[in-house]
Structures are given as structure tokens and as C-alpha cells.
Design an enzyme around this catalytic site. Structure first.
Site, mmCIF file in Angstrom:
data_model
loop_
_atom_site.group_PDB
_atom_site.id
_atom_site.type_symbol
_atom_site.label_atom_id
_atom_site.label_comp_id
_atom_site.label_asym_id
_atom_site.label_seq_id
_atom_site.Cartn_x
_atom_site.Cartn_y
_atom_site.Cartn_z
ATOM 1 N N TYR A 83 0.840 -1.191 0.000
ATOM 2 C CA TYR A 83 0.000 0.000 0.000
ATOM 3 C C TYR A 83 0.882 1.250 0.000
ATOM 4 O O TYR A 83 0.678 2.173 -0.788
ATOM 5 C CB TYR A 83 -0.914 -0.001 1.238
ATOM 6 C CG TYR A 83 -1.804 1.214 1.303
ATOM 7 C CD1 TYR A 83 -3.051 1.224 0.692
ATOM 8 C CD2 TYR A 83 -1.377 2.374 1.949
ATOM 9 C CE1 TYR A 83 -3.853 2.350 0.720
ATOM 10 C CE2 TYR A 83 -2.167 3.508 1.975
ATOM 11 C CZ TYR A 83 -3.408 3.487 1.361
ATOM 12 O OH TYR A 83 -4.179 4.614 1.384
ATOM 13 N N ASP A 84 1.876 1.232 0.872
ATOM 14 C CA ASP A 84 2.757 2.389 0.986
ATOM 15 C C ASP A 84 3.482 2.689 -0.320
ATOM 16 O O ASP A 84 3.674 3.849 -0.671
ATOM 17 C CB ASP A 84 3.794 2.171 2.089
ATOM 18 C CG ASP A 84 3.150 2.264 3.450
ATOM 19 O OD1 ASP A 84 2.008 2.761 3.518
ATOM 20 O OD2 ASP A 84 3.776 1.829 4.431
ATOM 21 N N LYS B 189 -25.078 0.645 20.118
ATOM 22 C CA LYS B 189 -25.074 2.092 20.364
ATOM 23 C C LYS B 189 -23.627 2.491 20.645
ATOM 24 O O LYS B 189 -23.092 2.240 21.724
ATOM 25 C CB LYS B 189 -25.964 2.454 21.541
ATOM 26 C CG LYS B 189 -26.092 3.955 21.715
ATOM 27 C CD LYS B 189 -27.120 4.321 22.756
ATOM 28 C CE LYS B 189 -27.282 5.829 22.872
ATOM 29 N NZ LYS B 189 -26.066 6.551 23.164
ATOM 30 N N LYS C 238 -30.118 1.253 26.984
ATOM 31 C CA LYS C 238 -28.769 1.397 27.540
ATOM 32 C C LYS C 238 -28.365 0.188 28.386
ATOM 33 O O LYS C 238 -29.196 -0.439 29.028
ATOM 34 C CB LYS C 238 -28.709 2.653 28.427
ATOM 35 C CG LYS C 238 -29.094 3.938 27.716
ATOM 36 C CD LYS C 238 -27.961 4.523 26.926
ATOM 37 C CE LYS C 238 -27.013 5.296 27.796
ATOM 38 N NZ LYS C 238 -27.123 6.710 27.749
ATOM 39 N N CYS D 221 13.482 4.886 44.127
ATOM 40 C CA CYS D 221 14.295 4.455 45.252
ATOM 41 C C CYS D 221 15.664 4.135 44.667
ATOM 42 O O CYS D 221 15.787 3.221 43.855
ATOM 43 C CB CYS D 221 13.707 3.207 45.910
ATOM 44 S SG CYS D 221 14.889 2.430 47.023
HETATM 45 S S1 IVH Z 1 -29.870 6.615 15.606
HETATM 46 C C1 IVH Z 1 -33.034 10.198 15.437
HETATM 47 N N1 IVH Z 1 -28.137 4.681 15.934
HETATM 48 O O1 IVH Z 1 -26.730 7.953 20.270
HETATM 49 C C2 IVH Z 1 -31.856 9.662 16.159
HETATM 50 N N2 IVH Z 1 -27.812 6.685 17.169
HETATM 51 O O2 IVH Z 1 -29.350 9.953 21.454
HETATM 52 C C3 IVH Z 1 -30.935 8.965 15.264
HETATM 53 N N3 IVH Z 1 -25.810 6.696 18.557
HETATM 54 O O3 IVH Z 1 -25.893 10.965 19.839
HETATM 55 C C4 IVH Z 1 -29.849 8.291 16.040
HETATM 56 N N4 IVH Z 1 -25.107 4.669 18.026
HETATM 57 O O4 IVH Z 1 -25.360 9.748 17.623
HETATM 58 C C5 IVH Z 1 -28.498 5.929 16.303
HETATM 59 N N5 IVH Z 1 -26.651 2.885 16.091
HETATM 60 C C6 IVH Z 1 -27.009 4.130 16.443
HETATM 61 C C7 IVH Z 1 -26.271 4.895 17.356
HETATM 62 C C8 IVH Z 1 -26.709 6.176 17.698
HETATM 63 C C9 IVH Z 1 -24.863 5.767 18.742
HETATM 64 C C10 IVH Z 1 -25.839 8.019 19.211
HETATM 65 C C11 IVH Z 1 -26.351 9.144 18.376
HETATM 66 C C12 IVH Z 1 -26.899 10.111 19.401
HETATM 67 C C13 IVH Z 1 -27.271 9.225 20.537
HETATM 68 C C14 IVH Z 1 -28.787 9.045 20.620
#
Ligand code: IVH
Length: 685
Positions: free
Chosen positions: A50-51, A130, A330, A442
Site C-alpha cells: 500500500y505504501d 449504540k 442502555k 528508590c
Molecule cells: S440513531 C433520530 N443509531 O446515540 C436519532 N444513534 O441519542 C438517530 N448513537 O448521539 C440516532 N449509536 O449519535 C443511532 N446505532 C445508532 C447509534 C446512535 C450511537 C448516538 C447518536 C446520538 C445518541 C442518541
């Protein structure tokens, strides 16, 4: 990150001469391989290959500035730091999600959705990790990345385009394949940093006395908000795309369709995204993801559940702040609050004093944490940790638990400050601090803690390789006064060991045999085992090859020492100090008298070896061979193996959990090889 389909490289600009055609071909290739490497995690060519292409393109562009293109992989980093970020108004507001913490809240959410829709017919979900990063919007106009902006207050964010362009898995131009490139596309996602990269950067920061980041999210957001894109480019940020902002010219029926399409355009999409037919499947996804979260290479703080059909989303609509068709479920926190019971000071082999907080045991992310390192006394002061304080303890993935902050609101009157010791906690010798350094030391070489550290180092596999000499036994040997230095090991007898508590006859015999076996050693092993400051395994090998015998190294002047490759004034000084010390000389003499003999180093490799003239650095854990064997093979093919990465390094062979050296190699553009590629160089041995 993977997307479901391999992308097609972007169209080449209209060629009008050989150089232009070559530049276009190189760009297309580099974009393709960058995508395979960063987005699909499935490279097809070595970093070195690649480089080579990258350098060819850079050279071509330097020679023909008229061929420069903003989409070129060489154009990720713009030159000038910004004064401030320009505000950017999102075409559509970037909303946040409603949160759920318990199963019942998910059921309640589905019930609300059912009421809003008048039933659940046609409702299925997509579950996604998430990501615990920083929300970002990317805008592509005519297929080109024109804007990247943070969420800000949801309406107006910061224009961080120059920074986001440096993120290797962000395509600067969308891939045109079977799908036409949309005239306008905005997508949303997260900028994040992988946990291994996070750990490595913190280790580097620590070594350089820089800022320690509390968690990967802070590091990612701190980095993205830098005004100098070059600083951003030096940090391995990543992107994952999870939503649309606005799409023109293409209509999708479902979110699943959108994700697959975005993947084909070259955007990084999470591989863990799953279609779930109903809430029961969503719950299974959540449980599985929660169980596996620590094995993921990035941090997540929950799962996001979204209705798949876009028509159903439209029907469900929004509340004032959130869409009704999505929710963030969460995970229980991996941060817990606990109390600092005591701050102990550990003494390292080199005499370094490290403060360690003993904690009221607390379960964090599935593991009980009862002590954490505070690294050094500057960190204690920075975090304002006092004995008796309540502190926030964080643990993420395989990241070592650490104190994030002190809960000052809960500080009682009984707290006691952590004071750097004036005397070594182990031997009582007065503590020293070198000018300009953060660490306390020490300086007493006879300090039992240092003696133990030295003995364990001396017995290491790559040093004198003494089996059966574990930590507990070393503690006993030092505590009873039987062993004060490595030479004492050779005076041990089975009868003498029999007096130690819980020492079985057989274990004693095994140890004695192992010690006896270690007498026939090699110059490099003994040099390494002596634990001389700055003398790592590779350097010990280099010294042995250059000087042949330990006596020759010990007798060399500062100037002569520096004639050996990789020995600079600092290393030479350290060697001279070691060999000039009467105590150390006595130990060496007693080792010799005990019959420790060093075989001369292997004959210098044939000049025509496969790797002749190449300099290698090994880092991380190799799986198919020991580090020593790898080194030997490289050397027998004529390579030089060193401990540290510099511009003069030809190859860095990176094993698992490679750290700062790998990072440095990437920074300097040194070719990085996997273990398999290294074997390939050796001719498949
Ligand atoms: S959907 C309309 N999908 O979580 C909302 N958000 O409050 C669309 N986040 O800061 C967000 N992973 O950026 C969505 N798979 C995911 C996510 C995600 C992280 C973040 C998002 C936002 C917060 C949601």
C-alpha cells in the site's frame, strides 16, 4: 466494521495523458485498499505494498500539481490549522433518542408505538450497537464529501470537515458501482476510537507526561475538536454510519435497505446490525450484545432499536425531542463509585515508585475491582484523589480499570492527602526524583522490592530462562535472606530450600535443576537478564553480536560502546554506570565463579541472506513462534533486529496487542508486517 458488499472503486477522472491515467488508477486502487483495510477490516495487500502505491502517487502529484484532486487519498490532511470552527446548520435537526434502562421500559415503548400506529402489523425492527462516540453528520454533494459537522445543539453544530477528512474510513468520494451516486446525501453516524487504540494512546501520553484520557469517547471528541487537522490525522479515529439525514434521488423502503446501500457506497456500517422480527428477538439481541460487549473492539453503551419500514416510521412520527420509532436501550453502567481505602506505593525493578489505590471492592463491567494504579504522583494531584475519597471507577472492554474522577461532593472531613513518600516503602532509603521527570525513585539497588524485580527479570524465558522461580518463591527467598542478587541463586541447595515454608522436596529439586541448566547461557541472554537500564532484548542481542563477550562489553569505553549499532550516549552511559559499579562487578564475578558461561553469539549471517541489510523491530505478541525464535530467524537471514522504531527501521512485525511501536511505525510510514507476512519473507518457514 463491515458493509455487506465490496465496493467498486470510484470512477477515474477523464484521462488525457499517461500521468493522469496512472494517477487515476493509483487513486482508485488506494481508495479500494483503504476501504478494505479500515472499513471492512479485511486487507488484500500488505501495508508495504500500500505504501509503495501511496508514495508513487504522492511523487506523481508533486511532479504534476495539475493532477491534484481533493478526493485523492493523499489529500486527507490539509495544511493549515483553523482559528475556530465555522458553525454549520443541519438541514434537518439531529435529534437524540429516548432512553430505556430496563426490559419493562422496552415493553412500554412498544405499547406506545402500538397506540400511535393503531396496531403492530408490519412492524419489525433493526437492532444496532449504540456506539459510545461523538455524533457526526456527513454531507456528500455530487458524490463528494463537502461537509462534516458535529451535532452541536442539534440545529447548529461545528464544521469539522478538515478533521473528518483525515479519518481513514471516511470515503472522500462515494463509490459509484451498480448504484448511481445520489446528487445530495447526508448521513449520520459516530466518530469513535477503538479500545486498543485508546489504550495505546494513553500509554504514550503517560510515557510522555501528557494528558490521560478518561475513556475512548473523551479521546475521540477531544481529538475531533482539535483545530489542527494534522493532530487529528495522527490519531486513529473511526467512523460508523447509522442513519440518514437527507437523501435525494433514491428512495428506500426500509432502514435495512438504506444500510446495505450506504455500505455499497463505501460508508462504514456496523457489522452487528441485525433485523429483528419482534420484541422477543430484540431482547435476545440485547442480551447477546450485553454478554459480548467486552469482546468488541470498540465501546458501546447499549443497543439502538429502530423500526425498519420507513413508511411505518413516518406514521409513528416524533415527540418534541425524539422519534417515536426508535429507542436507545442502555446497558447498566461500567462506571461505579467506590471508596479509596488506602494508597500504597509499589516499587518497580528499576526503583520506580508507583502509587496504587486500594479500593473498597466494587463490581465494574462484570469484574471485581479492588485496586487500580494511579500511574504517578502527578496523576494523583491532577485527579485530586485523597485517601477516603469516593471515586468514579471506570472499566471498559479489556481496558484496565482506572479512576476517572473524584466525587468531591461526597468528600468528608476525614480524608487524608496522598503524599509522595520521602523514604522507600520497602527499604526505607531516601527517595529521589530526577530533574524534569515525573517519577520518584528508590536509588537503593539492594532494596528488596527491586531485588525481587531483578530476580524475576533475570529468570525470564528470554533471559536466563529459569523455570519454577515464581513470584511467591522469590518473595520467600528474599525475605529469608537466602538470595540477595542473581548470583546467590547459584549457591542454593535442595537442603537450603527445604527450610522454606510449603516447599515440597520435588519443587526444590526442580528449581535447583532449572538453575543448573541456566548456567550454559548466551551473552545476549545474560546481558538482557542483568536488567541494565535501556538494555532491552534486541539491544542485548546487538551488543553481543558487536562485542562477542560480556567481558568485551564491560570493558568498552563510552566511545567504543557507541560504535555498536543503536547505542547512543544515553545507553552507553547506562552501560558504563552499570559495569563501573563495584557491586555489579562483584555479582558478575560470582556468576562466573558459579559456572555461568556464555556461548559466543552465532556466526554473523551470510551477506546474501534474504533479509540482508534490513532492520526489523518486533512488537506485540507473536502466536506462531516465540519472539526469540522470530528474532533468530530474521538475524540468520541477515537482518538487524532493534528495540525501537525509527526512520531507519525497514519493517515492524506487529503481533497481537502491539502498542506504541506500531503506532510510531504508522506515523513514520515504516512498513508493518503481520506475523504471517514475516514468515512469508523468510520463505514460508
Ligand atoms: S440513531 C433520530 N443509531 O446515540 C436519532 N444513534 O441519542 C438517530 N448513537 O448521539 C440516532 N449509536 O449519535 C443511532 N446505532 C445508532 C447509534 C446512535 C450511537 C448516538 C447518536 C446520538 C445518541 C442518541
Amino acid at each position: 466494521m463491515t458493509s455487506p458488499h465490496a465496493p467498486t472503486p470510484p470512477p477515474a477522472p477523464l484521462p488525457d495523458d499517461d500521468d493522469a491515467r496512472r494517477a487515476a488508477a493509483l487513486r482508485a486502487e488506494l481508495v479500494y485498499h483503504q476501504h478494505r483495510y479500515y472499513t471492512l477490516d479485511d486487507p488484500e495487500i500488505s501495508d508495504a505494498e500500500y505504501d509503495r502505491r501511496y508514495r508513487e502517487l504522492s511523487a506523481l502529484e508533486a511532479r504534476r500539481p495539475d493532477l491534484l484532486s481533493p478526493d485523492s487519498p493523499t489529500a486527507r490532511v490539509g495544511g493549515v490549522p483553523l482559528q475556530a470552527f465555522t458553525p454549520y446548520r443541519h438541514r434537518r435537526p439531529m435529534l437524540s433518542l429516548e432512553n430505556a434502562l430496563a426490559r419493562e421500559e422496552m415493553t412500554a415503548w412498544q405499547e406506545r408505538l402500538e397506540r400511535a400506529l393503531g396496531g403492530l402489523a408490519g412492524v419489525s425492527y433493526v437492532c444496532e450497537p449504540k456506539f459510545d462516540g461523538l455524533a457526526i453528520e456527513l454531507v456528500y454533494e455530487g458524490g463528494r464529501l463537502t461537509v462534516a459537522a458535529t451535532r452541536g445543539d442539534g440545529e447548529v453544530g461545528d464544521d469539522v470537515t478538515a478533521n473528518v477528512r483525515t479519518i481513514r474510513d471516511v470515503p472522500l468520494a462515494l463509490f459509484a458501482g451498480a448504484d448511481p451516486v445520489p446528487p445530495y446525501l447526508s448521513v449520520r453516524g459516530e466518530v469513535y476510537i477503538r479500545t486498543d487504540d485508546f489504550r495505546r494512546i494513553n500509554e504514550q501520553q503517560l510515557a510522555q507526561g501528557g494528558k490521560i484520557f478518561a475513556n475512548p469517547r473523551n479521546l475521540a471528541s477531544g481529538t475531533l475538536k482539535q483545530l489542527d487537522p494534522r493532530e487529528v490525522a495522527a490519531r486513529p479515529l473511526r467512523l460508523v454510519v447509522h442513519s440518514t439525514g437527507d437523501v435525494e434521488g433514491v428512495a428506500h423502503r426500509t432502514h435495512t435497505e438504506f444500510l446495505a446501500w450506504a455500505g455499497r457506497l463505501g460508508l462504514p456500517i456496523a457489522e452487528r446490525n441485525r433485523a429483528c422480527a419482534d420484541l422477543a428477538a430484540v431482547m435476545e439481541y440485547y442480551d447477546r450484545t450485553l454478554a459480548e460487549r467486552h469482546a468488541l473492539p470498540y465501546e458501546i453503551d447499549g443497543v439502538v432499536v429502530k423500526v425498519d419500514a420507513l413508511s411505518v416510521r413516518e406514521e409513528a412520527g416524533f415527540t418534541s425531542n425524539h422519534p417515536r420509532w426508535a429507542i436507545a436501550w442502555k446497558f447498566p453502567p461500567v462506571e461505579e463509585v467506590t471508596r479509596v481505602l488506602e494508597v500504597a506505593v509499589q516499587v518497580g525493578r528499576d526503583g520506580k515508585l508507583t502509587p496504587v489505590a486500594r479500593l473498597e471492592p466494587v463490581r465494574v463491567g462484570g469484574v471485581t475491582v479492588s485496586s487500580v494504579t494511579l500511574h504517578n504522583f502527578d496523576q494523583v494531584a491532577k485527579k485530586d484523589v485523597q485517601i477516603g475519597d469516593y471515586v468514579v471507577v471506570h472499566r471498559a472492554g479489556d481496558v484496565i480499570p482506572e479512576i476517572v474522577s473524584t466525587v468531591l461532593s461526597r468528600r468528608g472531613a476525614e480524608v487524608r492527602p496522598v503524599v509522595p513518600p520521602t523514604a522507600c516503602p520497602d527499604c526505607g532509603h531516601a527517595v529521589a526524583r530526577e530533574e524534569g521527570l515525573v517519577d520518584y525513585f528508590c536509588p537503593n539497588v539492594a532494596c528488596p522490592a527491586q531485588v525481587k524485580g531483578h530476580l524475576l527479570h533475570f529468570a525470564k524465558r528470554d533471559a536466563l530462562c529459569i523455570d519454577h522461580l515464581g513470584e511467591k518463591l522469590v518473595d520467600q527467598l528474599v525475605a529469608t535472606g537466602l538470595v540477595k542478587d542473581p548470583a546467590d541463586l547459584y549457591a542454593l541447595t535442595a537442603e537450603g530450600l527445604a527450610g522454606l515454608e510449603r516447599m515440597a522436596e520435588k519443587s526444590a529439586r526442580n528449581l535447583i535443576e532449572s538453575i543448573a541448566r541456566s548456567k550454559a547461557t548466551e551473552t545476549a541472554r545474560l546481558l538482557y537478564g542483568l536488567g541494565i537500564r535501556h538494555v532491552g532484548e534486541a539491544l542485548a542481542g546487538g551488543l553481543a553480536r558487536h562485542f562477542g563477550t560480556l567481558e568485551a562489553v564491560a570493558g568498552a569505553t563510552l566511545e567504543q560502546l557507541q560504535e555498536c549499532p543503536d547505542v547512543g550516549p544515553e545507553v552507553a552511559g547506562s552501560l558504563r554506570r552499570f559495569f563501573d559499579d563495584p557491586g555489579n562487578r562483584a555479582v558478575l564475578e560470582r556468576l562466573r565463579a558459579a559456572g555461568v558461561v556464555c556461548a559466543p553469539p552465532a556466526a554473523p549471517p551470510a551477506a546474501g541472506g534474504r533479509l540482508a541489510g534490513k532492520t526489523f523491530v518486533f512488537t506485540g505478541e507473536l502466536t506462531g513462534m516465540t519472539r526469540a525464535a522470530a528474532k533468530k530467524s530474521a538475524e540468520s537471514e541477515g537482518a538487524r533486529v532493534t528495540d525501537s522504531v525509527s526512520k531507519a527501521t525497514d519493517y515492524v512485525v506487529a503481533g497481537e496487542a502491539a502498542g506504541a511501536k506500531l503506532e510510531k511505525a504508522k506515523k513514520l510510514g515504516v512498513a508493518v508486517l503481520t506475523e504471517a507476512e514475516f514468515r512469508g519473507l523468510l520463505g514460508g518457514t
